[in-house]
Structure formats: C-alpha cells, structure tokens
Design an enzyme around this catalytic site. Structure first.
Site, PDB file in Angstrom:
ATOM      1  N   TYR A 271      -5.323  46.186   0.308  1.00 51.66           N
ATOM      2  CA  TYR A 271      -6.164  47.292  -0.139  1.00 51.66           C
ATOM      3  C   TYR A 271      -6.031  48.424   0.860  1.00 51.66           C
ATOM      4  O   TYR A 271      -5.454  48.268   1.931  1.00 51.66           O
ATOM      5  CB  TYR A 271      -7.639  46.856  -0.236  1.00 51.66           C
ATOM      6  CG  TYR A 271      -8.265  46.583   1.110  1.00 51.66           C
ATOM      7  CD1 TYR A 271      -8.074  45.366   1.758  1.00 51.66           C
ATOM      8  CD2 TYR A 271      -9.008  47.567   1.751  1.00 51.66           C
ATOM      9  CE1 TYR A 271      -8.619  45.132   3.002  1.00 51.66           C
ATOM     10  CE2 TYR A 271      -9.560  47.333   3.016  1.00 51.66           C
ATOM     11  CZ  TYR A 271      -9.358  46.112   3.631  1.00 51.66           C
ATOM     12  OH  TYR A 271      -9.887  45.890   4.870  1.00 51.66           O
TER      13      TYR A 271
ATOM     14  N   THR B   1     -15.017  47.648   9.890  1.00 46.96           N
ATOM     15  CA  THR B   1     -15.458  46.565  10.778  1.00 46.96           C
ATOM     16  C   THR B   1     -14.598  46.438  12.047  1.00 46.96           C
ATOM     17  O   THR B   1     -15.054  45.889  13.046  1.00 46.96           O
ATOM     18  CB  THR B   1     -15.434  45.199  10.054  1.00 46.96           C
ATOM     19  OG1 THR B   1     -14.102  44.921   9.622  1.00 46.96           O
ATOM     20  CG2 THR B   1     -16.388  45.156   8.879  1.00 46.96           C
TER      21      THR B   1
END
Ligand code: ASP
Length: 373
Positions: free
Chosen positions: A70, A136
C-alpha cells in the site's frame, strides 16, 4: 483518572447532564439523552479539537482490502474526518493538513511546522486539544520531540494505524475516535504529549514500536501505560514521566535548525569506523545504540572517547528494547566524558541531544537533561 473518580464523574454526568458538559466524561455522556434545557445548543457544549494530519498508514490506501502492499499518505484530512462521523459527538472537529507523507520520511521541516502550529492552536482559548495523525514508523520520535517543545498543558494527542484505511479490519477509525476522546478530555490535561493507539494511552517518553506488522505493536516497556481507552471511555493510571511541554527547558523560539546527531549501532567485532564517519559528516553529537547496558567493543569505545575529546557530545543508549542505561557501570563515563541515556532509547536520545545542543555543549549539563527528561 482513577477508576473511582471516573465512575463518580460519570454518575454526576448521567444524573445531572444539564450541569455537566461532556468534556470530562467520554462518549457516554456525549450521547446521553439531554434534558430539554440542554437541547437548545448541544454542539456548543462540545470542546473544540483541531486535527493536524501528517500522513502515515492511517491515511494510506491499497488497491484491495487484503493486500500487504500500500502507499502511505493518500487520504486527506477531510476524508479522515468524514470516515469517522462518530467523533463529531465527542468534539467540534476541524482539520488541517500539515503534510501527507509516510513517517519514514519525517523531517525537521515538518517537525518545525507541526510544533509551531500546535503552539499557536494551544494558545487559543477556545481550542481544548489537538489530535495529530501520523505514521507509526517514527511516531515515537515526533511524540517525544513535541513533548519537549510544545508549550502547553492542553492535551496533544497523536494517533496512527498499522493497517491502511482501505484494509479489512482497518484500525485507523477507532484509533482516531479514541484520540479525539482523549484530546477532548480534561483528564488528559498536564500529562504531556500522548499517543493513543490500539486501546492504549502511551506517554511520549515511554512508547516504542515493537512489531513491524502487528496491530498490537506499541509498548511502553519501562514505565508502563498512561492509561487505557475503550470506545472513547478513558481510564488514566499515571502522569507523564520526565519534564515535558509547559515545564520543558526547550523551545524552538529563535531556533531555525537543529544540529546533526547520528545514531551508530553496536555489534560484535565493531570498530570505530562508523563513529569516525559520523564525526567526519559533521555530527555535533553521536548516540550509540549499544549492546546491553550501553556497551561496545574497546575499539568503538576508543573512537567514541576520541570524538568526545573533540567536543562531539556522545551518548550511550542501548539497542535492547527495555531497561535503563546508567552511568559508570561497565564504561567509565566520568573519565571518558560520555553521557548515559538513562531511560531513553537511541531514537529518543537523539531527539533530546539535538535539542540539548541548542542550549549547551557542556557534557555535565547534558547529562542533567538526560536525568530529568
Ligand atoms: N510507513 C508507515 C508510516 O510510518 C507505517 C505506518 O504508518 O504504520 O508512515
């Protein structure tokens, strides 16, 4: 917030909704049927929370809902807000796009922009809190940086996700909802910059990413969680660890750039070449991700001591996930002029050292910063 005080608050909210705003009490109070007097302007009672989007997987998209590949930073802040309409019951929300990048590309330009905007927003009396969406990969570094340069006790809450917005069981929407609940909560005031992810509330100095792919990736191994949250219902266990935000000695006022600090990882058969290379590249500081309690080979230690002698500030941290690196354990820090990272991991030690170097190059003073922050 203790379990007792939260329950008391919730009871008060349910018994006398007209007298209590939903700011303290999480979504239950926000969604409780209001008495007639409160129906006139229910929206006005909600705290104002501003969402600053920087990108990351939470704004990522894939071609299918079950593929690993992605791209981060594809979805804009308005789409993020629209995807979680439930959050509008917790706070009056508006969004601003600061950047839209994978956090592997996080950089000083975005950091300065973000810190400046958060300080502006927190100075506005009608803004209750700020939510920052982020990737993250480097969220722990950005959180710790903001923890040192934001000048407000208002809630500054970061969130992220491990799965892109298009994935089956995407974790972003609930993380976002929970982050808004914390940012809107008076219980979050004065706890430093927080990271809300996967039902846990972490402090900026303690959290670290521990899994490359698992949704349950963030841990606060040394100091534990600040709290937990379930569907917007937060329970707080502790305050922040280390000086932060309003009490921090650091500020970006008058600072246009941060000095270069490199991290060098220790390993078997290490020599001093990477330390020498960092110094040759212009590093004003070097952080060693040491083995064990911040240890390294004799050859590496010699190179580090030589760098320290030249005025490069050298900090010993550890490549081990948890534990404290103390002074003068197996390495004579006093004799070699080194700094021990105490509880900070290498990536956060680098952040503190960069900011510390804007104030001083004195090793003793910098050690004091590591003791306090
Ligand atoms: N590479 C992504 C980022 O940090 C990973 C994530 O957000 O989970 O932006």
């Amino acid at each position: 917030m203790s379990r007792y005080s939260f329950r008391s608050l919730l009871l008060i909210a349910l018994v006398a909704v007209a007298a209590v705003t939903p700011v303290h009490a999480g979504p239950q109070a926000a969604t409780a049927a209001p008495p007639a007097a409160a129906t006139a302007a229910p929206q006005a009672a909600l705290p104002q929370v501003v969402v600053l989007a920087t990108g990351g997987t939470i704004a990522g998209a894939a071609a299918s809902d079950v593929q690993a590949g992605y791209a981060s930073g594809q979805v804009g802040v308005e789409q993020l807000l629209a995807a979680v309409p439930q959050a509008k019951k917790l706070a009056q929300l508006r969004g601003e796009q600061i950047s839209n990048i994978g956090s592997q590309d996080m950089n000083d330009e975005v950091w300065f922009k973000l810190a400046k905007r958060i300080n502006e927003l927190c100075a506005m009396p009608d803004v209750a809190g700020v939510v920052i969406t982020h990737g993250t990969d480097t969220i722990e570094e950005t959180a710790y940086f903001l923890n040192l340069v934001v000048k407000s006790k208002k809630p500054v809450v970061m969130t992220a996700s491990m799965r892109p917005s298009t994935a089956l069981s995407a974790d972003g929407p609930l993380n976002f909802y929970n982050a808004v609940a914390v940012a809107a909560s008076k219980e979050a005031v004065g706890r430093g910059v927080l990271v809300v992810i996967n039902d846990w509330i972490h402090g900026a100095s303690s959290l670290t990413k521990t899994s490359t792919t698992a949704v349950q990736t963030f841990m606060s191994p040394l100091w534990g969680l600040v709290g937990t949250i379930a569907y917007g219902d937060a329970e707080f266990f502790r305050g922040p660890v280390g000086k932060n935000t309003a009490e921090s000695d650091f500020s970006l006022a008058g600072v246009s750039a941060l000095p270069r600090v490199d991290i060098v990882m220790a390993h078997e058969n290490m020599d001093g070449a990477m330390i020498d290379a960092a110094v040759a590249a212009g590093a004003k500081g070097v952080v060693i991700a040491g083995v064990g309690n911040g240890n390294m080979t004799e050859g590496a230690l010699k190179a580090l001591a030589a760098a320290a002698k030249k005025g490069v500030v050298c900090v010993r941290a550890s490549r081990v996930t948890t534990g404290r690196v103390g002074r003068n354990v197996e390495v004579d820090d006093d004799k070699l002029g080194l700094v021990a990272s105490m509880g900070l991991n290498p990536q956060k030690a680098r952040v503190l050292l960069r900011l510390a170097l804007t104030r001083t190059a004195d090793v003793k003073q910098i050690q004091r910063f590591f003791d306090e922050y």
